[in-house]
Design a protein around this motif. Sequence first.
Motif, mmCIF file in Angstrom:
data_model
loop_
_atom_site.group_PDB
_atom_site.id
_atom_site.type_symbol
_atom_site.label_atom_id
_atom_site.label_comp_id
_atom_site.label_asym_id
_atom_site.label_seq_id
_atom_site.Cartn_x
_atom_site.Cartn_y
_atom_site.Cartn_z
ATOM 1 N N SER A 140 0.864 -1.219 -0.045
ATOM 2 C CA SER A 140 0.014 0.161 -0.095
ATOM 3 C C SER A 140 0.679 1.225 0.023
ATOM 4 O O SER A 140 0.589 2.219 -0.745
ATOM 5 C CB SER A 140 -0.944 -0.029 1.259
ATOM 6 N N ILE A 141 1.763 1.243 0.765
ATOM 7 C CA ILE A 141 2.829 2.509 0.949
ATOM 8 C C ILE A 141 3.613 2.503 -0.432
ATOM 9 O O ILE A 141 3.801 3.511 -1.023
ATOM 10 C CB ILE A 141 3.792 2.253 2.103
ATOM 11 N N THR A 142 3.987 1.436 -1.121
ATOM 12 C CA THR A 142 4.763 1.563 -2.302
ATOM 13 C C THR A 142 3.932 1.897 -3.286
ATOM 14 O O THR A 142 4.182 2.934 -4.210
ATOM 15 C CB THR A 142 5.157 0.092 -2.580
ATOM 16 N N ALA A 143 2.643 1.748 -3.278
ATOM 17 C CA ALA A 143 1.571 2.046 -4.433
ATOM 18 C C ALA A 143 1.417 3.647 -4.271
ATOM 19 O O ALA A 143 1.310 4.385 -5.284
ATOM 20 C CB ALA A 143 0.327 1.348 -4.289
ATOM 21 N N ILE A 144 1.293 4.258 -3.162
ATOM 22 C CA ILE A 144 1.153 5.536 -2.949
ATOM 23 C C ILE A 144 2.459 6.440 -3.500
ATOM 24 O O ILE A 144 2.363 7.436 -4.022
ATOM 25 C CB ILE A 144 0.742 5.910 -1.421
ATOM 26 N N MET A 145 3.493 5.766 -2.863
ATOM 27 C CA MET A 145 4.879 6.467 -3.351
ATOM 28 C C MET A 145 4.693 6.255 -5.023
ATOM 29 O O MET A 145 5.373 7.293 -5.603
ATOM 30 C CB MET A 145 5.777 5.694 -2.949
ATOM 31 N N GLY A 146 4.173 5.448 -5.841
ATOM 32 C CA GLY A 146 4.388 5.423 -7.101
ATOM 33 C C GLY A 146 3.483 6.509 -7.803
ATOM 34 O O GLY A 146 3.861 6.977 -8.625
ATOM 35 N N LEU A 147 2.482 6.978 -7.173
ATOM 36 C CA LEU A 147 1.825 8.119 -7.572
ATOM 37 C C LEU A 147 2.661 9.202 -7.489
ATOM 38 O O LEU A 147 2.682 10.236 -8.519
ATOM 39 C CB LEU A 147 0.251 8.339 -6.826
ATOM 40 N N VAL A 148 3.357 9.344 -6.632
ATOM 41 C CA VAL A 148 4.136 10.539 -6.206
ATOM 42 C C VAL A 148 5.490 10.494 -7.276
ATOM 43 O O VAL A 148 5.703 11.471 -8.075
ATOM 44 C CB VAL A 148 4.814 10.755 -5.047
ATOM 45 N N MET A 149 6.024 9.317 -7.468
ATOM 46 C CA MET A 149 7.211 9.242 -8.496
ATOM 47 C C MET A 149 6.639 9.380 -9.894
ATOM 48 O O MET A 149 7.323 9.642 -10.789
ATOM 49 C CB MET A 149 7.585 7.631 -8.383
ATOM 50 N N LEU A 150 5.345 8.998 -10.082
ATOM 51 C CA LEU A 150 4.846 9.343 -11.474
ATOM 52 C C LEU A 150 4.646 10.787 -11.854
ATOM 53 O O LEU A 150 4.877 11.429 -12.991
ATOM 54 C CB LEU A 150 3.427 8.604 -11.702
ATOM 55 N N ALA A 151 4.064 11.494 -10.771
ATOM 56 C CA ALA A 151 3.686 12.826 -10.939
ATOM 57 C C ALA A 151 5.074 13.791 -11.145
ATOM 58 O O ALA A 151 4.877 14.815 -11.753
ATOM 59 C CB ALA A 151 2.577 13.480 -9.917
#
Length: 383
Positions: free
Chosen positions: A228-239
């Motif tokens: 879950s934490i990794t998925a949220i970080m993925g949104l930040v890394m994409l943006a």
Amino acid sequence: MAPAPQPGMSWRRWAHLIIDRGAGDDLSVRLVHGGLVLLIIVNVAALVLESVPSLAAAHGRLFFAIELVSVVIFTLEYGLRLWTAPEHARYRGLSDNAARRAYALSAPAIVDFLATVPLYTALLGYNDLKILLLFRLLRFFKLGRYSPGMTSLAAALTAERKALFACLVILIGVMLLAATAMHFAEHDVQPEKFATIPDAMWWAIITLTTVGYGDVFPTSPLGKVVASITAIMGLVMLALPVGIIATAFAQEIHRREFVVTWSMIARVPLFSGLNAAEIAEIMRVLRAQSVRGGAVILRPEEPAQALYFVASGEVEIMREEASETLEEGCHFGELPLDTKAGRGGLAARAKVPSKLLVLDPIDFRALTSRYPDLAAHLHRLAP
């Protein structure tokens, strides 16, 4: 068919204007550039369709004919660009051979050269090399020469390369942390999928990029928390890189137009004493105008009622005593500060297809009426 060069213009200069500059809305320029763009699109489409075995077997001769015609045209294009390189503004201070050598080592010229390699290597018997497919696909990047937007995007990526590299470093760091955490959370539960940190790195990079194939996923409560934490970080890394590129792209387009127009306006003696805000206001009321080669812009019997800036191309100014050629960045005409008509006696003609920025008196008077301080400043500077 493109018209012959005008009197006094060399064939090399004429070819350079047609194949490289493309200023204005000249029909010959649009036909040449449009034809090359269409040929590139046909090449890329043929490369994709040729990878289908049934289509390759049924239309092999057609694909070969497209390749043959394309390479001949691309070779002629490369030869013309190499021949006309001394006419390019970037290489005018060099000798002919030095200009051609400098152009041949530039990135666009290298792409042009590699675009001609596949057929020649195939004729030598090396058509089974898979790398030739990459060379053929390089033709797609030739579109960048005909698209100002792609050129601006490349400039934006170059300008923000350090920030984008920092994003990559951050992505790698977050991927390593996520993979390590998932390895310790799941290696006992799913030893076949998360036995080592390198095994978990595949799951981490897929999750961070928001792809999520679903072939590897956590089953333990701790593993789900890490996911879950990794998925949220993925949104930040994409943006993060998307925001950097979008901002840089918009700034590059604005900067290019602003710098060119600013430099032209600042050269006018009447505007030389204005500050940044006042010049920016004048830039807002400029009107774009495209003229064909040979078109008359001003006649000697007509009073000059506008100020013209040469954004691209060449304009010949003819006076009673002499004539001169104005290139990109120069200006001509007259901007009366009162209601009286401008003076006549000035003739102007576009030597080649050109783009102009026009400052009309009506727009200028409307501007000065909104900004009385600007009007007072200009009247003090007026001769």
